[in-house]
Write an enzyme that holds these catalytic residues in place. Structure first.
Site, PDB file in Angstrom:
ATOM      1  N   HIS A 192       0.586  -1.710  -0.017  1.00 30.28           N
ATOM      2  CA  HIS A 192       0.269   0.538   0.180  1.00 30.28           C
ATOM      3  C   HIS A 192       1.240   1.089  -0.007  1.00 30.28           C
ATOM      4  O   HIS A 192       0.537   2.236  -0.586  1.00 30.28           O
ATOM      5  CB  HIS A 192      -0.841   0.106   1.442  1.00 30.28           C
ATOM      6  CG  HIS A 192      -1.449  -0.991   1.608  1.00 30.28           C
ATOM      7  ND1 HIS A 192      -2.326  -1.533   0.381  1.00 30.28           N
ATOM      8  CD2 HIS A 192      -2.060  -2.280   2.132  1.00 30.28           C
ATOM      9  CE1 HIS A 192      -3.880  -1.931   0.802  1.00 30.28           C
ATOM     10  NE2 HIS A 192      -2.934  -2.615   2.677  1.00 30.28           N
ATOM     11  N   SER A 223      -2.378  -6.129  -8.434  1.00 30.60           N
ATOM     12  CA  SER A 223      -2.204  -4.834  -7.164  1.00 30.60           C
ATOM     13  C   SER A 223      -2.960  -5.282  -5.622  1.00 30.60           C
ATOM     14  O   SER A 223      -4.175  -6.183  -5.977  1.00 30.60           O
ATOM     15  CB  SER A 223      -3.197  -3.894  -7.891  1.00 30.60           C
ATOM     16  OG  SER A 223      -4.806  -4.699  -7.776  1.00 30.60           O
ATOM     17  N   ASP A 224      -2.893  -4.902  -4.740  1.00 27.44           N
ATOM     18  CA  ASP A 224      -4.257  -4.967  -4.098  1.00 27.44           C
ATOM     19  C   ASP A 224      -5.006  -4.095  -3.992  1.00 27.44           C
ATOM     20  O   ASP A 224      -4.768  -3.186  -5.134  1.00 27.44           O
ATOM     21  CB  ASP A 224      -3.389  -4.361  -2.539  1.00 27.44           C
ATOM     22  CG  ASP A 224      -3.013  -5.642  -0.902  1.00 27.44           C
ATOM     23  OD1 ASP A 224      -4.862  -5.552  -1.218  1.00 27.44           O
ATOM     24  OD2 ASP A 224      -2.713  -5.268  -0.003  1.00 27.44           O
ATOM     25  N   MET A 225      -5.289  -4.490  -2.904  1.00 23.19           N
ATOM     26  CA  MET A 225      -6.781  -3.925  -3.290  1.00 23.19           C
ATOM     27  C   MET A 225      -7.401  -1.974  -2.981  1.00 23.19           C
ATOM     28  O   MET A 225      -7.060  -1.103  -2.047  1.00 23.19           O
ATOM     29  CB  MET A 225      -8.573  -4.156  -2.230  1.00 23.19           C
ATOM     30  CG  MET A 225      -9.841  -4.109  -2.349  1.00 23.19           C
ATOM     31  SD  MET A 225     -10.660  -4.761  -1.186  1.00 23.19           S
ATOM     32  CE  MET A 225     -10.915  -6.932  -1.997  1.00 23.19           C
TER      33      MET A 225
END
Length: 298
Positions: A192, A223-225
């Site tokens: 993040h 990708s992270d959320m």
């Protein structure tokens, strides 16, 4: 199911948190796509597949690390792999191999702690338990996360910047990811946070120059959320969603994480425009697709 209701099955991957019959129904929809390529369905199973009733929940990663027992970690993830596959999933967003330099960070319990050597040993055995099956129908793709530095974020706050020199990155935070790559991890999730002022999801130096080119990572990035969107919303380095997509994919991102609704609108139309405008090359897209397809068929 929203995909069935829309009548548009042209997706590549899903987050799976439903019963096997629903996952089977979802997978059948992939047969309606032009190329009939199966979906890749992922789930958070950091210490056991605890999404459905009756599945096993193991001690958290920090507790597993405290045993210093490589074989135990491998056995735990092998057992998790069996339960993950039995539910119709083939991919897990685990293990978390952030190195913790500030115990105030709320995700410390997800990690193997502060020591890069220990984290490296744990992640190698976790990946072996998940992926090292002769039968590909039993194999679960691992996704070590979060590349990189979240455990050193300012004030211990998730998403906060990490002020790390390249020497610190290479000495403490990168070695567990190097160990994961050497163990054959199939996917990696960027963090993040920013590292020395550059968001991980927009860092070509980190994603491509170091991890893909220098360390030889052959899998794909997911990708992270919401973190492509956060290039605009939190990090303030992108002017709009289109610019965020441009920065992420030019940096080396391969797949945008679906997270409810029709979130493909946050990536696909912008990526198509950027290719038409020559701001992202077809070779960049082809490389991402090539990496994703290789993992799907492995």
């Amino acid at each position: 199911m929203c995909i069935r209701d829309r009548g548009v099955p042209d997706y590549g991957a899903w987050i799976g948190d439903a019963k096997p019959d629903v996952m089977n129904e979802l997978q059948k929809l992939s047969e309606q796509t032009r190329l009939k390529i199966p979906y890749l369905i992922g789930v958070d199973a950091a210490h056991g597949y605890a999404v459905l009733p009756g599945k096993t929940v193991f001690p958290s990663a920090i507790s597993m690390a405290a045993t210093f027992n490589r074989d135990l970690v491998k056995d735990m993830y092998a057992a998790s792999a069996s339960e993950i596959r039995s539910a119709g999933n083939q991919w897990t967003f685990a293990p978390c191999i952030d190195i913790v330099h500030d115990a105030r960070w709320g995700r410390t319990g997800e990690t193997y702690g502060e020591d890069p050597y220990l984290a490296g040993e744990m992640v190698k055995n976790a990946i072996s338990g998940l992926q090292d099956w002769e039968d590909p129908q039993k194999r679960v793709a691992a996704c070590p996360k979060h590349l990189l530095g979240g455990g050193a974020s300012v004030g211990g706050c998730n998403h906060a910047p990490a002020e790390l020199s390249e020497r610190m990155v290479r000495s403490y935070f990168l070695p567990p990811f190097q160990a994961a790559i050497e163990a054959g991890c199939m996917t990696i999730m960027p963090g993040h946070n920013e590292v020395d002022g550059m968001p991980a999801h927009a860092s070509k130096w980190l994603l491509t120059d170091v991890v893909k080119d220098e360390l030889g990572f052959q899998g794909f990035y997911i990708s992270d959320m919401g973190d492509v969107e956060n290039l605009r919303n939190i990090h303030n380095v992108a002017t709009d969603q289109k610019d965020a997509v441009r920065q992420a994919f030019q940096a080396g991102l391969d797949m945008h994480m679906y997270y409810g609704g029709d979130s493909t609108r946050l990536m696909r139309p912008w990526l198509e425009e950027l290719v038409k405008e020559g701001k992202i090359t077809e070779e960049c897209v082809n490389n991402a697709v090539r990496r994703i397809l290789r993992i799907k068929f492995e």
